[in-house]
Design a protein around this motif. Structure first.
Motif, PDB file in Angstrom:
ATOM      1  N   LEU A   1       0.840  -1.197   0.000  1.00 36.42           N
ATOM      2  CA  LEU A   1       0.000   0.000   0.000  1.00 36.42           C
ATOM      3  C   LEU A   1       0.875   1.248   0.000  1.00 36.42           C
ATOM      4  O   LEU A   1       1.523   1.570   0.995  1.00 36.42           O
ATOM      5  CB  LEU A   1      -0.921   0.010   1.229  1.00 36.42           C
ATOM      6  CG  LEU A   1      -1.774  -1.242   1.460  1.00 36.42           C
ATOM      7  CD1 LEU A   1      -2.706  -1.028   2.649  1.00 36.42           C
ATOM      8  CD2 LEU A   1      -2.572  -1.606   0.215  1.00 36.42           C
TER       9      LEU A   1
ATOM     10  N   ASN B   1       1.160   5.489  -0.348  1.00 30.54           N
ATOM     11  CA  ASN B   1       0.402   6.533   0.338  1.00 30.54           C
ATOM     12  C   ASN B   1      -0.203   7.557  -0.604  1.00 30.54           C
ATOM     13  O   ASN B   1      -0.570   8.656  -0.182  1.00 30.54           O
ATOM     14  CB  ASN B   1       1.310   7.240   1.357  1.00 30.54           C
ATOM     15  CG  ASN B   1       1.691   6.327   2.503  1.00 30.54           C
ATOM     16  OD1 ASN B   1       0.925   5.456   2.908  1.00 30.54           O
ATOM     17  ND2 ASN B   1       2.899   6.500   3.023  1.00 30.54           N
TER      18      ASN B   1
ATOM     19  N   PRO C   1      -1.687  -4.163   9.652  1.00 31.48           N
ATOM     20  CA  PRO C   1      -0.750  -4.750   8.679  1.00 31.48           C
ATOM     21  C   PRO C   1       0.311  -5.611   9.342  1.00 31.48           C
ATOM     22  O   PRO C   1       0.786  -5.318  10.439  1.00 31.48           O
ATOM     23  CB  PRO C   1      -0.126  -3.518   8.017  1.00 31.48           C
ATOM     24  CG  PRO C   1      -0.267  -2.438   9.033  1.00 31.48           C
ATOM     25  CD  PRO C   1      -1.578  -2.690   9.712  1.00 31.48           C
TER      26      PRO C   1
ATOM     27  N   TYR D   1       5.715  -3.504   7.596  1.00 28.72           N
ATOM     28  CA  TYR D   1       5.840  -2.051   7.464  1.00 28.72           C
ATOM     29  C   TYR D   1       7.263  -1.753   7.010  1.00 28.72           C
ATOM     30  O   TYR D   1       8.221  -2.291   7.570  1.00 28.72           O
ATOM     31  CB  TYR D   1       5.584  -1.395   8.822  1.00 28.72           C
ATOM     32  CG  TYR D   1       5.056   0.019   8.771  1.00 28.72           C
ATOM     33  CD1 TYR D   1       3.743   0.325   9.103  1.00 28.72           C
ATOM     34  CD2 TYR D   1       5.885   1.072   8.423  1.00 28.72           C
ATOM     35  CE1 TYR D   1       3.265   1.627   9.088  1.00 28.72           C
ATOM     36  CE2 TYR D   1       5.411   2.374   8.387  1.00 28.72           C
ATOM     37  CZ  TYR D   1       4.093   2.642   8.725  1.00 28.72           C
ATOM     38  OH  TYR D   1       3.629   3.945   8.694  1.00 28.72           O
TER      39      TYR D   1
ATOM     40  N   CYS E   1       2.700  -1.831   4.537  1.00 28.03           N
ATOM     41  CA  CYS E   1       2.529  -0.375   4.540  1.00 28.03           C
ATOM     42  C   CYS E   1       3.895   0.306   4.560  1.00 28.03           C
ATOM     43  O   CYS E   1       4.907  -0.325   4.880  1.00 28.03           O
ATOM     44  CB  CYS E   1       1.712   0.072   5.750  1.00 28.03           C
ATOM     45  SG  CYS E   1       0.039  -0.616   5.777  1.00 28.03           S
TER      46      CYS E   1
ATOM     47  N   PHE F   1       2.205   5.756   6.786  1.00 24.10           N
ATOM     48  CA  PHE F   1       0.873   5.155   6.700  1.00 24.10           C
ATOM     49  C   PHE F   1       0.207   5.085   8.072  1.00 24.10           C
ATOM     50  O   PHE F   1      -1.018   5.143   8.182  1.00 24.10           O
ATOM     51  CB  PHE F   1       0.975   3.751   6.099  1.00 24.10           C
ATOM     52  CG  PHE F   1      -0.358   3.140   5.759  1.00 24.10           C
ATOM     53  CD1 PHE F   1      -0.841   3.174   4.465  1.00 24.10           C
ATOM     54  CD2 PHE F   1      -1.142   2.527   6.737  1.00 24.10           C
ATOM     55  CE1 PHE F   1      -2.079   2.615   4.142  1.00 24.10           C
ATOM     56  CE2 PHE F   1      -2.366   1.970   6.436  1.00 24.10           C
ATOM     57  CZ  PHE F   1      -2.842   2.017   5.135  1.00 24.10           C
TER      58      PHE F   1
ATOM     59  N   PHE G   1      -4.844   2.271   9.309  1.00 23.88           N
ATOM     60  CA  PHE G   1      -3.733   1.491   9.847  1.00 23.88           C
ATOM     61  C   PHE G   1      -4.210   0.568  10.958  1.00 23.88           C
ATOM     62  O   PHE G   1      -3.878  -0.629  10.983  1.00 23.88           O
ATOM     63  CB  PHE G   1      -2.647   2.434  10.378  1.00 23.88           C
ATOM     64  CG  PHE G   1      -1.488   1.723  11.035  1.00 23.88           C
ATOM     65  CD1 PHE G   1      -0.590   0.979  10.289  1.00 23.88           C
ATOM     66  CD2 PHE G   1      -1.301   1.793  12.405  1.00 23.88           C
ATOM     67  CE1 PHE G   1       0.477   0.321  10.894  1.00 23.88           C
ATOM     68  CE2 PHE G   1      -0.241   1.146  13.023  1.00 23.88           C
ATOM     69  CZ  PHE G   1       0.649   0.405  12.260  1.00 23.88           C
TER      70      PHE G   1
END
Length: 301
Positions: free
Chosen positions: A47, A49, A86, A89, A71, A75, A81
């Motif tokens: 993902l 931003n 998630p 990261y 992420c 994020f 979040f």
């Protein structure tokens, strides 16, 4: 004929020299080889931003939740979040690693750290470059939240003959130049051997927000999906900490070139590793990856 032969020889010599330089860099940093955890499921979602992630989260939230979620950078500022929880990261922004208790102008980093320490109540792997080891931020995270496992990756930029460089990438000795954190995240997920990687929020549309003022200063309005639009303005992009000069237009578009070229390198490397990357962003200028809407569910075959 002569021109083609000259270009071929020139390319060979360029790759040869680049390969030697890459091998020298690997030899110096060989102890920093990356050791990555295995995937939890065969499919992951990276993902970005970008502003289009708002639309993707509205329409693809259930699909994303079925995948292993990756992420990046800030994020953690978004309500999503906590909702997504998630598993992974990735932080590459160097400002994170010079941040300390005396820093006064980076409330965004302070906010991310606060979320990591106070709100992450699930197991999460944090991927950061090896040069971040021993920094204030990582010390606070490693001491303050045992649910966050820090994995240090080897951000050594390697270039040269493809087969050699791909082998070095796969062994964790380096990666392509990561002009964006998404490039680093994709490189890491390719090496973790996910079957399919879906990319969301990768607008890569910064050129739409470039302006030049009457003083020939280059201005950009940085827009993220978690921002409040009314708070955003075009700001100068400075070359140095003293804020004396901004980037030139040529330098800015060279930076964009490096980003798009990085995605092309990753496409070829993903093919080499048998990993499929699908750009499912609602809006994106990245043309290196197949564009495709997501399916309704993830298969575990």
């Amino acid at each position: 004929m002569v021109e083609a032969a000259f270009n071929s020889i020139s390319q060979f010599l360029s790759d040869f020299v680049a390969s030697l330089v890459s091998l020298a860099k690997v030899a110096i940093r060989i102890r920093h080889a990356t050791r990555l955890p295995n995937p939890q499921v065969p499919v992951c979602s990276v993902l970005g931003n970008g502003p289009s992630l708002t639309e993707s989260l509205a329409t693809q939230f259930d699909f994303i939740r079925q995948t292993e979620i990756v992420c990046v950078n800030n994020f953690a500022h978004a309500e999503a979040f906590i909702q997504l929880r998630p598993q992974d990261y990735v932080i590459l922004d160097p400002n994170y690693f010079v941040f300390n208790e005396h820093t006064t102008d980076r409330d965004d980093i302070r906010k991310t750290l606060s979320v990591f320490l106070e709100k992450v109540d699930w197991p999460m792997t944090l991927f950061v470059p090896h040069f971040a080891k021993g920094t204030y931020l990582l010390g606070k995270i490693e001491q303050g939240n045992p649910l966050i496992t820090v994995v240090y990756f080897n951000y050594t930029v390697l270039r040269g003959f493809k087969r050699l460089i791909y082998w070095l990438y796969a062994k964790g000795f380096g990666m392509p130049q990561a002009q964006t954190v998404i490039i680093a995240a994709l490189a890491l997920m390719i090496n973790r051997k996910f079957k399919t990687i879906y990319l969301f929020g990768a607008d890569t549309s910064w050129h739409e927000q470039i302006r030049l003022n009457d003083q020939n200063q280059l201005l950009i309005k940085q827009i993220h999906f978690y921002d409040k639009p009314k708070d955003l303005t075009h700001q100068p992009v400075y070359l140095d900490a003293q804020r004396q000069r901004t980037f030139s237009m040529a330098a800015q578009f060279l930076s964009l070139h490096k980003a798009f070229r990085g995605y092309e390198v990753l496409r070829d490397y993903a093919d080499y590793r048998g990993v499929q990357i699908i750009n499912a962003s609602a809006k994106s200028y990245i043309d290196a990856f197949e564009r495709q809407a997501t399916s309704e569910s993830v298969t575990n075959e």
